[in-house]
Design a protein around this motif. Sequence first.
Motif, short mmCIF file in Angstrom:
data_model
loop_
_atom_site.label_atom_id
_atom_site.label_comp_id
_atom_site.label_asym_id
_atom_site.label_seq_id
_atom_site.Cartn_x
_atom_site.Cartn_y
_atom_site.Cartn_z
N GLU A 283 0.83 -1.19 0.00
CA GLU A 283 0.00 0.00 0.00
C GLU A 283 0.87 1.24 0.00
N PHE A 284 0.41 2.25 -0.74
CA PHE A 284 1.08 3.55 -0.79
C PHE A 284 0.16 4.58 -0.15
N ASP A 285 0.63 5.26 0.88
CA ASP A 285 -0.11 6.36 1.51
C ASP A 285 0.20 7.69 0.83
N GLU A 286 1.30 7.73 0.11
CA GLU A 286 1.71 8.94 -0.59
C GLU A 286 2.51 8.54 -1.82
N ALA A 287 2.94 9.53 -2.60
CA ALA A 287 3.69 9.25 -3.82
C ALA A 287 5.00 8.54 -3.48
N GLY A 288 5.41 7.64 -4.36
CA GLY A 288 6.66 6.93 -4.15
C GLY A 288 6.83 5.78 -5.12
N THR A 289 7.97 5.11 -5.00
CA THR A 289 8.30 3.98 -5.85
C THR A 289 8.71 2.79 -4.98
N MET A 290 8.27 1.62 -5.39
CA MET A 290 8.63 0.38 -4.71
C MET A 290 9.11 -0.60 -5.78
N GLU A 291 10.19 -1.29 -5.50
CA GLU A 291 10.70 -2.32 -6.41
C GLU A 291 10.67 -3.66 -5.70
N ILE A 292 10.10 -4.65 -6.36
CA ILE A 292 10.04 -6.00 -5.80
C ILE A 292 10.77 -6.92 -6.75
N GLU A 293 11.89 -7.48 -6.29
CA GLU A 293 12.64 -8.43 -7.09
C GLU A 293 12.19 -9.84 -6.68
N PHE A 294 11.80 -10.63 -7.67
CA PHE A 294 11.24 -11.94 -7.35
C PHE A 294 11.58 -12.97 -8.42
N LEU A 295 11.42 -14.23 -8.04
CA LEU A 295 11.58 -15.36 -8.94
C LEU A 295 10.19 -15.93 -9.19
N ALA A 296 9.75 -15.94 -10.45
CA ALA A 296 8.45 -16.52 -10.81
C ALA A 296 8.57 -18.05 -10.68
#
Length: 140
Positions: free
Chosen positions: A102-115
């Motif tokens: 969840e984002f409460d304000e502006a920003g960036t999130m990166e999620i590195e994952f293995l499918a």
Amino acid sequence: MLRLTALLIATASPVFAHEYGFAGILSNDNSGEMPELTLSSGQPIADGPITLESGKVYEMEIEADGSAELALAGSAFFRAIWINEIVINGLEIRPYGIESVEFDEAGTMEIEFLAIKPGRYELRQPGSSGDTQAVQITIQ
């Protein structure tokens, strides 16, 4: 004989092994591209469905513009992947698993994952019913 033993020990050490590069999920040729996801009030999350390949490493970048408090939920998708790390404002988190972000304000999130687990999944803004407030993700 002593030189042969020293050579065998040197070639078996982990330092020497890394001179050949990484193997498996850490190798450069094992990563795939994934389009950026956008969280903005009333705007589509993605341009269309996303297809991933099982066994490949991806980086999901989620950009929120701060127009509203918005989230992405998709417990089935998050259970079908192995998350290496989540990066928020340069801080790395290595979670066991997640169900939503969840984002409460502006920003960036990166999620590195293995499918991992093939199937059809959905990431959706909770409480929304529009087709553009969800993105369909297929792992082949």
